[in-house]
Motif scaffolding. Structure first.
Motif, short mmCIF file in Angstrom:
data_model
loop_
_atom_site.label_atom_id
_atom_site.label_comp_id
_atom_site.label_asym_id
_atom_site.label_seq_id
_atom_site.Cartn_x
_atom_site.Cartn_y
_atom_site.Cartn_z
N THR A 160 17.63 0.05 53.87
CA THR A 160 16.47 0.94 53.90
C THR A 160 15.88 1.03 52.49
O THR A 160 16.43 0.48 51.53
CB THR A 160 16.91 2.33 54.38
OG1 THR A 160 17.91 2.83 53.47
CG2 THR A 160 17.48 2.27 55.78
N HIS A 161 14.76 1.73 52.37
CA HIS A 161 14.11 1.79 51.07
C HIS A 161 14.98 2.47 50.00
O HIS A 161 15.00 2.00 48.86
CB HIS A 161 12.75 2.49 51.20
CG HIS A 161 11.73 1.64 51.88
ND1 HIS A 161 11.44 1.72 53.22
CD2 HIS A 161 10.94 0.64 51.39
CE1 HIS A 161 10.50 0.84 53.53
NE2 HIS A 161 10.18 0.17 52.45
N PRO A 162 15.71 3.54 50.32
CA PRO A 162 16.60 4.08 49.29
C PRO A 162 17.66 3.07 48.85
O PRO A 162 17.98 2.98 47.66
CB PRO A 162 17.24 5.30 49.98
CG PRO A 162 16.28 5.68 51.04
CD PRO A 162 15.66 4.40 51.52
N LEU A 184 8.90 0.63 41.06
CA LEU A 184 7.67 1.29 41.49
C LEU A 184 7.15 0.70 42.79
O LEU A 184 6.64 1.42 43.66
CB LEU A 184 6.61 1.20 40.39
CG LEU A 184 6.88 2.03 39.13
CD1 LEU A 184 5.78 1.77 38.09
CD2 LEU A 184 6.96 3.51 39.45
N ALA A 185 7.25 -0.63 42.93
CA ALA A 185 6.81 -1.28 44.16
C ALA A 185 7.64 -0.82 45.35
O ALA A 185 7.11 -0.57 46.44
CB ALA A 185 6.88 -2.80 44.01
N ILE A 186 8.96 -0.70 45.16
CA ILE A 186 9.83 -0.22 46.23
C ILE A 186 9.48 1.22 46.61
O ILE A 186 9.40 1.58 47.79
CB ILE A 186 11.30 -0.32 45.81
CG1 ILE A 186 11.72 -1.79 45.66
CG2 ILE A 186 12.21 0.38 46.82
CD1 ILE A 186 11.71 -2.55 46.96
N LEU A 187 9.27 2.07 45.60
CA LEU A 187 8.93 3.46 45.87
C LEU A 187 7.59 3.58 46.60
O LEU A 187 7.43 4.42 47.49
CB LEU A 187 8.90 4.25 44.56
CG LEU A 187 10.24 4.39 43.84
CD1 LEU A 187 10.06 5.11 42.51
CD2 LEU A 187 11.25 5.14 44.70
N ALA A 188 6.62 2.73 46.23
CA ALA A 188 5.33 2.75 46.91
C ALA A 188 5.49 2.34 48.37
O ALA A 188 4.87 2.94 49.27
CB ALA A 188 4.34 1.83 46.20
#
Length: 329
Positions: A203-205, A272-276
């Protein structure tokens, strides 16, 4: 009266490296030109095909692929770094870090895997997805495996005869370029693509944590090179060092510091790309959940093709609520 630069040239040395010469000095690299041409041509064809069929492809993705991705390949293999990499260690170290870290990030931000799926006919898109979910690709791109491959590649380059031999053998030098680029792409492309190229638990986290861990791992080679007491390709650089160059040990320290700095700088936009992506995914989930609970049909494009909807694959309270609502309907 003969200048110092002319005496150095007559002795077979390049003129002293200055910021101006670093920017102005270029040399062609045929394999790199062919690679950039093929990648750029295929990407451009994909964008044209998607737009011709009524789809859209964002300008930031296009610019990231061309400027940051392909641009990093061009700069690393044909700029002043390539002109001086046989004279000094630090330009070679910057080259390798650019190919291993910076270029893969730019290519991945362009999301060529999703572009291929959207541009190809249904049969071709299905084959691309089958390749992405095949055993070999899944094994090579498994997060911990790809991280180890990147670290092993960098350590092999610098702490075996590989790098010293590549300085003498042209085709091996080109192969080293390609290996560094491929190793970096194995980790970055699956993490940033919008296709399901990683296991469901990524997942994203989890991806953000993996990127942070990868940033730490990527910093290790630069730290080791900077503090290593033994010269890397020492025989070559001691023999070819021009009179104006810094001490060979100091040159290696500069190269290791540059590798370390690039590794840490690349980690920031990567995170930053992952967080976006994470924020966008949460917004889509909220919309889908609201529409689903309200009994409305899903928004077109929230799930398509061979990719299962998130509420069917994710283990969370929100996903469970959507599944229960679906069964009730």
């Amino acid at each position: 009266m003969v200048s110092d630069a002319m005496r150095e040239l007559s002795a077979g040395y390049l003129p002293e490296l200055t910021p101006g010469r670093l920017l102005e000095s270029w040399q062609p690299d045929v394999p790199a030109v062919l690679l950039v041409g093929v990648l750029g041509g295929l990407y451009g064809w994909g964008v044209v095909r998607v737009r011709r069929h009524g789809g859209s492809w964002s300008l930031p993705r296009l610019l990231a692929f061309v400027v940051l991705g392909l641009g990093a390949i061009v700069v690393s293999t044909m700029s002043g770094l390539a002109v001086y990499d046989h004279e000094l260690f630090w330009p070679a170290a910057v080259q390798n870090a650019g190919l291993d870290l910076l270029a893969p990030l730019g290519l991945a931000l362009g999301d060529p895997l999703r572009l291929a799926v959207e541009a190809l006919p249904e049969g071709g898109a299905g084959r691309v997805r089958r390749v992405l979910t095949g055993r070999l690709v899944r094994a090579l791109t498994f997060p911990l495996v790809s991280t180890v491959l990147v670290l092993t590649t960098e350590l092999t380059v610098y702490f075996t005869p590989y790098f010293a031999t590549a300085l003498r053998v042209g085709w091996l030098h080109e192969l080293m370029y390609l290996q560094l680029l491929a190793a970096g792409c194995l980790f970055v492309l699956p993490v940033l693509t919008r296709e399901q190229a990683l296991p469901a638990w990524c997942t994203h986290p989890v991806r953000a944590a993996l990127v942070f861990l990868d940033g730490v791992v990527d910093a290790l080679p630069g730290l080791v090179v900077m503090t290593h007491g033994t010269l890397i390709a020492g025989a070559w650089y001691l023999h070819h060092a021009p009179p104006w160059s810094p001490d060979v040990h100091h040159d290696q320290q500069i190269g290791g510091g540059a590798m370390l700095g690039i590794a840490e700088l690349v980690t920031v936009p990567f995170l930053l790309a992952i967080l976006a992506q994470w924020v966008r995914a949460e917004r889509v989930r909220t919309v889908v959940l609201d529409r689903r609970l309200a009994g409305e049909p899903p928004v077109p494009g929230t799930s398509s093709g061979l990719v299962r909807p998130w509420w069917e694959t994710e283990e969370s309270e929100v996903a469970a609520r959507v599944r229960r609502q679906g069964r009730a309907d």
